[in-house]
Design a protein around this motif. Structure first.
Motif, PDB file in Angstrom:
ATOM      1  N   VAL A 109       0.870  -1.179   0.000  1.00 18.42           N
ATOM      2  CA  VAL A 109       0.000   0.000   0.000  1.00 18.42           C
ATOM      3  C   VAL A 109       0.904   1.224   0.000  1.00 18.42           C
ATOM      4  O   VAL A 109       1.629   1.479   0.948  1.00 18.42           O
ATOM      5  N   VAL A 142       1.271   5.178  -0.120  1.00 19.35           N
ATOM      6  CA  VAL A 142       0.478   6.386   0.124  1.00 19.35           C
ATOM      7  C   VAL A 142       1.300   7.635  -0.164  1.00 19.35           C
ATOM      8  O   VAL A 142       2.420   7.777   0.325  1.00 19.35           O
ATOM      9  N   ILE A 184      -3.498   6.702  -2.894  1.00 19.15           N
ATOM     10  CA  ILE A 184      -3.146   5.398  -2.321  1.00 19.15           C
ATOM     11  C   ILE A 184      -3.106   4.395  -3.471  1.00 19.15           C
ATOM     12  O   ILE A 184      -4.135   4.122  -4.099  1.00 19.15           O
ATOM     13  N   ILE A 241      -7.047  -0.982   5.544  1.00 16.00           N
ATOM     14  CA  ILE A 241      -6.738   0.445   5.405  1.00 16.00           C
ATOM     15  C   ILE A 241      -7.797   1.221   6.172  1.00 16.00           C
ATOM     16  O   ILE A 241      -8.985   0.880   6.128  1.00 16.00           O
ATOM     17  N   LEU A 243      -8.032   5.882  -4.296  1.00 19.41           N
ATOM     18  CA  LEU A 243      -7.565   4.535  -3.947  1.00 19.41           C
ATOM     19  C   LEU A 243      -7.535   3.753  -5.253  1.00 19.41           C
ATOM     20  O   LEU A 243      -8.576   3.518  -5.864  1.00 19.41           O
ATOM     21  N   HIS A 246      -6.339   0.486  -7.609  1.00 17.58           N
ATOM     22  CA  HIS A 246      -5.890  -0.900  -7.655  1.00 17.58           C
ATOM     23  C   HIS A 246      -5.504  -1.284  -9.080  1.00 17.58           C
ATOM     24  O   HIS A 246      -6.334  -1.194  -9.981  1.00 17.58           O
ATOM     25  N   VAL A 273     -11.619  -1.653   4.039  1.00 23.01           N
ATOM     26  CA  VAL A 273     -11.241  -0.243   4.019  1.00 23.01           C
ATOM     27  C   VAL A 273     -12.253   0.509   4.873  1.00 23.01           C
ATOM     28  O   VAL A 273     -13.455   0.448   4.628  1.00 23.01           O
ATOM     29  N   VAL A 313     -13.933  10.079  -1.735  1.00 22.51           N
ATOM     30  CA  VAL A 313     -13.103   8.925  -2.054  1.00 22.51           C
ATOM     31  C   VAL A 313     -13.393   8.466  -3.473  1.00 22.51           C
ATOM     32  O   VAL A 313     -14.558   8.336  -3.866  1.00 22.51           O
ATOM     33  N   THR A 332     -12.484   5.191  -5.581  1.00 17.43           N
ATOM     34  CA  THR A 332     -11.812   3.896  -5.573  1.00 17.43           C
ATOM     35  C   THR A 332     -11.896   3.308  -6.973  1.00 17.43           C
ATOM     36  O   THR A 332     -12.971   3.196  -7.551  1.00 17.43           O
ATOM     37  N   GLN A 358     -15.901  -1.908   2.034  1.00 11.50           N
ATOM     38  CA  GLN A 358     -15.578  -0.509   2.361  1.00 11.50           C
ATOM     39  C   GLN A 358     -16.683   0.051   3.248  1.00 11.50           C
ATOM     40  O   GLN A 358     -17.852   0.005   2.890  1.00 11.50           O
TER      41      GLN A 358
END
Lengths: 416, 251
Positions: A96, A98, A154, A168, A182, A184, A194, A206, A208, A222
């Motif tokens: 992870v 950041v 992140i 997280i 965030l 991936h 999360v 946020v 993601t 989440q």
């Protein structure tokens, strides 16, 4: 292309509502296989179809083994979970990474840190499996009254790690404002929890993004818990991965808070992308809006959207609306869409939901083609328009542009 | 100079998978660049079918006959090929397209029709000027195509496209319906501009003579039950204004 299928229904208001309240759960009837497990189940009765009665626990052993008939797993191909529900998640998890501006504290903490678990509690065995097995958590704290002008990035870039557990926690202290991306990418078999702890009068946005390679398997639970007068905005974008299952939830801890939850998924042949949302309105005078849009193409493309909204008996003044729209770009994909609204009080400002699944409107294509656009161009323009509503919610120019390009590439893959 | 010729055109509408119904029963018409033709007829006579068939709506099937644009058979072309060849249908009920902005749409259409993207600077200026001529609020450029537009606004946007895309032939399908007098004047002025500047041929399809005060046709055709039953000059329109279609429909 055969007929233009339109399923679902539209319930903008609540017909027949009185002050006693009424349960409007939509086909939320299980196969009676959900059993209460572990602690926090005092309201839970065996087979309770209400979302409030679903078992929750931090411990994986409190959950029954999955059969695939459970209400919250009935659309998921368990065989493709890569063992996330059966194996002990002690494999490696992707790093992870950041990047945060000043005013933010980033820590790696052990699993007994007091903050862990303050925003969420697992509601399924895969999330509990990660919770029971992660070794260290990443905690990102936006200090009080810090109004960040730069975003927090992140990055989770998988390098083929298998059966990893990840944790997280992101906290915005009172009166702070932050944007968190965030992201991936790469390849992994990962279960993740999360937590978002949104402090009083703070604002957390946020985004993601699940942009995995074709082989990745990802379960992401989440949880957002919202303080008094806080604002939470969650934009959930799934493009890549073999199986991606995201379960975002919002829980209100005090009155006056607002949540906006947006989602976009583009599902290709053989991909399974699942989003299960839960908005828990048990506190008065909170507001929620859920808008998810998906486009599907190719044989075996499967999307699942389930939106649960629970309005508790004390949640006077609640205002909620949830919407899911799916666009089938060709014959072959399958989109499951299930909105559930449970209401235990009639003293609310508004509650509604809508779900539609259909193909491109031939009249849209006709209009654009009559202005000289070729059929593929016309299709692209309409699909882009359809998904753009969600992309626009990101409000980060470079990320919007990048994801728009990614969607163009997806569209170019199909016979569109 | 271009010519649009319609020869003995027979057309059916597709009702469902098995059934069709014949609407046009042998239409003949020739329009040259710069000419204005009005096609007038009672409701249900097939006027709009003729318009949609020329533009290529998939709901209509050409059973026999030809539509020729400068000798090329239009019925062999796809909808977009017809548009790129210079045919433009101003629609009676333009659809709303969510998420697609007018600005993006207009630029994409212009690029498609011209075969190359318009020069940014002159294009922006042209769009602004055309919008101002049609008294369209500048904010509309960032709105989604036809979304939330009133009936009159939709019609003005059809004419905006007509002016910007500069087709050889403009087919106006009941463009006057639902317009108040002020909007009718604005829309008519737009059609007249496109006609004068681009030597556009106009096929004006209407039920009422009202719009003919502002757009002056040289040729008037009376359309009843799927074909032309009479033709003449502007004086024919005046007669229809007084007598209606009674003598043609026999009621």
């Amino acid at each position: 292309m055969s007929e233009n299928k339109t399923l679902g229904h539209q319930d903008p208001a609540i017909p027949g509502m009185d002050q006693e309240g009424e349960k409007l759960a939509t086909e939320h009837v299980s196969d009676d296989t959900i059993k209460p497990a572990g602690h926090n189940t005092d309201g839970g009765v065996k087979g309770d179809p209400s979302r409030a009665g679903r078992p929750t626990s931090y411990k994986v052993e409190d959950f029954e083994k999955l059969t695939g008939r459970e209400e919250d797993w009935r659309f998921t191909p368990l065989k493709r979970l890569g063992g996330l529900h059966t194996e002990k998640l002690i494999g490696e998890a992707p790093a992870v990474d950041v990047k945060a501006p000043a005013g933010v504290t980033v820590e790696t903490v052990s699993r007994d840190d007091a903050r862990i678990g303050t925003a969420g509690i697992p509601e399924d065995i895969v999330a509990a499996n990660a919770w029971s097995n992660f070794s260290e958590a990443t905690v990102v704290t936006v200090e009080k009254e810090q109004e960040l002008t730069e975003r927090i990035d992140i990055s989770i870039n998988g390098k083929g790690e298998k059966l990893g557990a990840q944790h997280i926690l992101i906290e915005t202290k009172p009166f702070s404002k932050a944007v968190v991306v965030l992201r991936h990418t790469g390849d992994a078999v990962l279960s993740q929890n999360v937590e978002f702890l949104v402090g009083d009068s703070s604002e957390l946005h946020v985004i993601t993004v699940q942009q995995w390679e074709d082989t990745a398997i990802h379960a992401s639970a989440q949880y957002a818990t919202l303080g008094r007068d806080s604002k939470f905005k969650h934009v959930n974008i799934s493009l890549g991965g073999d199986l991606v299952r995201v379960t975002p939830s919002t829980k209100f801890a005090a009155p006056g808070a607002e949540t906006e939850m947006y989602g976009l998924y583009f599902v290709d042949a053989k991909q399974h992308i699942e989003n299960r949302l839960f908005v828990d309105h048990s506190i008065p005078n909170c507001k929620s809006r859920v808008t998810y849009k998906g486009a599907l193409q190719g044989k075996g493309a499967h999307s699942v959207w389930v939106g649960d909204v629970l309005i508790g008996k004390d949640a006077d003044g609640t205002d909620t609306y949830e919407l899911n729209r799916n666009l089938l770009l060709e014959d072959g994909p399958r989109a499951d869409s299930v909105p559930n609204l449970e209401i235990e009080t009639g003293l609310i400002a508004g509650a509604g939901h809508a779900s539609t699944t259909g193909q491109l409107d031939p009249e849209h294509l006709w209009y654009l083609q009559a202005r000289g656009l070729s059929q593929p161009e016309a299709r692209r323009l309409v699909v882009r328009g359809f998904l753009n509503e969600i992309i626009q919610q990101i409000r980060i120019e470079d990320l919007e542009a990048e994801l728009t390009d990614a969607l163009e590439a997806e569209l170019a893959l199909g016979n569109n | 100079m271009s010519t649009l010729e319609i020869k003995d055109l027979h057309v059916s509408v597709i009702l469902d998978d098995e059934n069709t119904k014949q609407i046009l029963k042998g239409v003949n018409l020739t329009i040259n660049s710069g000419e204005i033709h009005a096609i007038m007829g009672p409701n249900g006579s097939g006027k709009s079918t003729l318009a949609s068939t020329i533009a290529g709506h998939p709901k209509y099937v050409v059973d026999s006959g030809e539509i020729l644009l400068d000798g090329e058979d239009v019925t062999e072309m796809s909808v977009d090929e017809r548009a790129r060849a210079g045919l433009f249908l101003a629609m009676q009920y333009p659809v709303e397209i969510p998420g697609v902005t007018m600005s993006n749409f207009l630029r994409s259409a212009k690029t498609a029709v011209d075969g190359e993207a318009p020069a940014l600077r002159t294009w922006t200026k042209d769009v602004k000027a055309a919008m101002s001529d049609l008294q369209i609020d500048p904010d509309f450029i960032s709105r989604n195509v036809n979304e939330g537009f009133s009936g009159g606004e939709k019609k003005r946007h059809e004419i905006l496209q007509l002016e910007l895309l500069k087709p050889k032939f403009g087919i106006l399908d009941e463009t006057d319906s639902g317009l108040d007098v002020d909007a009718l004047k604005i829309v008519s002025a737009g059609v007249n501009r496109a006609h004068e500047k681009n030597d556009m041929g106009v096929l004006l399809i209407t039920h009422y003579t009202r719009i003919l005060k502002y757009i002056k046709p040289e040729f008037v055709h009376v359309f009843v039950d799927g074909k032309m039953v009479d033709q003449g000059g502007p004086e024919l329109a005046d007669r229809l204004e007084e007598e209606g279609y009674v003598s043609y429909v026999g009621k």
